[in-house]
Design an enzyme around this catalytic site. Structure first.
Site, short mmCIF file in Angstrom:
data_model
loop_
_atom_site.label_atom_id
_atom_site.label_comp_id
_atom_site.label_asym_id
_atom_site.label_seq_id
_atom_site.Cartn_x
_atom_site.Cartn_y
_atom_site.Cartn_z
N THR A 14 0.83 -1.21 0.00
CA THR A 14 0.00 0.00 0.00
C THR A 14 0.86 1.26 0.00
O THR A 14 0.46 2.28 -0.54
CB THR A 14 -0.93 -0.02 1.23
OG1 THR A 14 -1.83 -1.10 1.09
CG2 THR A 14 -1.73 1.27 1.37
N THR A 97 1.63 -4.39 4.22
CA THR A 97 1.44 -4.73 5.64
C THR A 97 0.92 -6.16 5.84
O THR A 97 1.11 -6.74 6.90
CB THR A 97 0.44 -3.77 6.31
OG1 THR A 97 -0.82 -3.85 5.63
CG2 THR A 97 0.94 -2.34 6.33
N ASP A 98 0.25 -6.72 4.80
CA ASP A 98 -0.51 -7.96 5.04
C ASP A 98 0.36 -9.17 5.40
O ASP A 98 -0.05 -9.99 6.21
CB ASP A 98 -1.41 -8.26 3.84
CG ASP A 98 -2.63 -7.35 3.81
OD1 ASP A 98 -2.87 -6.66 4.82
OD2 ASP A 98 -3.33 -7.29 2.78
C1 SIN Z 1 -1.03 -3.02 2.78
O1 SIN Z 1 0.12 -2.80 2.42
O2 SIN Z 1 -1.52 -2.40 3.77
C2 SIN Z 1 -1.96 -3.99 2.11
C3 SIN Z 1 -1.46 -4.47 0.80
C4 SIN Z 1 -0.23 -5.30 0.91
O3 SIN Z 1 -0.02 -5.97 1.92
O4 SIN Z 1 0.55 -5.30 -0.05
#
Ligand code: SIN
Length: 323
Positions: A14, A97-98
């Site tokens: 993200t 983050t995932d």
């Molecule tokens: C994020 O980064 O918050 C979600 C998408 C990902 O993990 O690439």
């Protein structure tokens, strides 16, 4: 603060995402903006010293839900390469983050770097009216530049977490991570570090030389819950699974029907490990346990630990037999 080089490796997420408009924080596409462009927006980036002090590489560009072993291998090889350079002080990795906690644990378990490898991210896309990525990048840069820092850490919303303890705990808010009972290593405040405890340490695994060609063992996670039975385990055994992690209830308890199937799997040579599905605390093993317990790891991290252990065992037995 060191004058040595800082290496930035981009992998997507993200932090590199874009939405249709600047107020949209949930419906967007991750991994659209290159890491060079993300860094070019930071204050002071283009002041002429940047080219000397910073090395920037786009290692991958993906939504981290799609993270796979090929990208992990590529990333680990680039991280190991840069860590080995005398003029490199530390690294910053941008990541979604995932699955950030999985990549962080993988790199720490494999490399246990003596230099800082700082992973960072964002919960809002890069073109949000108030994106969180730029501040997270600046905070990560402050940690990577600190000569006392070491190990793989995650920096998000001003907090610094260790790779072993960090976990994504919220799907939306900006401070989406927690280190549970361990708590954060510290905080970044106005570019200065406020430390609460020691940096991650440990020993890496002697797997790097064969990593590019190593076969990744099939290790799956099954969950214990009301009504669980052994059907999934039996299907996985037929599919040739080599390791199983059970996300167990409470202090590692497993539904009796699932446990019976897991014991059978162990008897057939499959490695089985129990981890608690509780989000905090650690599983306390007891002498009467039918299944071995993962040492304080979440199910996803216990899976990585088991995969690496199986890879190490395979590489040692290949070395012994000369293959
Ligand atoms: C994020 O980064 O918050 C979600 C998408 C990902 O993990 O690439």
């Amino acid at each position: 603060m060191s004058d040595q080089k800082i290496v930035f490796l981009g992998t997507g997420g993200t932090i590199a995402g874009t939405a249709a408009n600047m107020f949209e924080h949930s419906d967007y596409t991750a991994a659209q903006v290159g890491v060079h462009a993300l860094l070019a927006r930071l204050p002071g980036w283009n002041d002429g010293r940047g080219a000397e002090r910073y090395v920037v590489e786009q290692v991958a560009q993906l939504d981290s839900k799609d993270m796979g072993f090929d990208v992990w291998v590529k990333l680990a090889l680039r991280v190991a390469h840069h860590l080995a350079q005398d003029d490199v002080q530390g690294l910053v990795i941008t990541h979604g983050t995932d699955t950030l906690e999985e990549t962080a644990y993988f790199l720490q378990a494999l490399l246990a770097p003596a230099k800082p490898v700082v992973m960072t991210c964002a919960m809002r896309p890069a073109n949000a009216l108030v994106p969180d990525g730029p501040q997270n990048l600046l905070d990560a840069l402050a940690v990577a530049s600190n000569t006392g820092a070491s190990g793989v850490t995650v920096v998000c919303a001003g907090a610094i977490y260790g790779a072993v303890d960090v976990q994504k705990v919220h799907p939306y808010r900006l401070n989406a991570f927690s280190a549970g009972d361990a708590g954060p290593i510290g905080f970044v405040e106005q570019g200065r570090l406020h430390l609460l405890r020691d940096w991650p340490r440990g020993n890496g695994l002697p797997l790097m030389s064969g990593l590019a060609d190593a076969a990744w063992p099939r290790v799956e996670i099954v969950m214990s819950y009301a009504g669980a039975d052994g059907a999934v385990v039996r299907a996985l055994l037929k599919a040739g699974v080599q390791g199983l992690v059970v996300a167990a209830t409470g202090n590692g308890t497993v539904h009796q029907d699932l446990e019976a199937a897991l014991v059978l799997a162990m008897q057939q040579g499959v490695k089985v490990v129990r981890a608690t599905r509780c989000t905090e605390g650690r599983l306390l093993p007891s002498v009467n346990d039918a299944l071995p317990a993962a040492a304080g790891l979440t199910p996803v991290k216990a899976r990585i630990a088991l995969m690496l252990a199986l890879m190490q065992a395979a590489s040692m037995s290949a070395a012994e037999t000369g293959r």
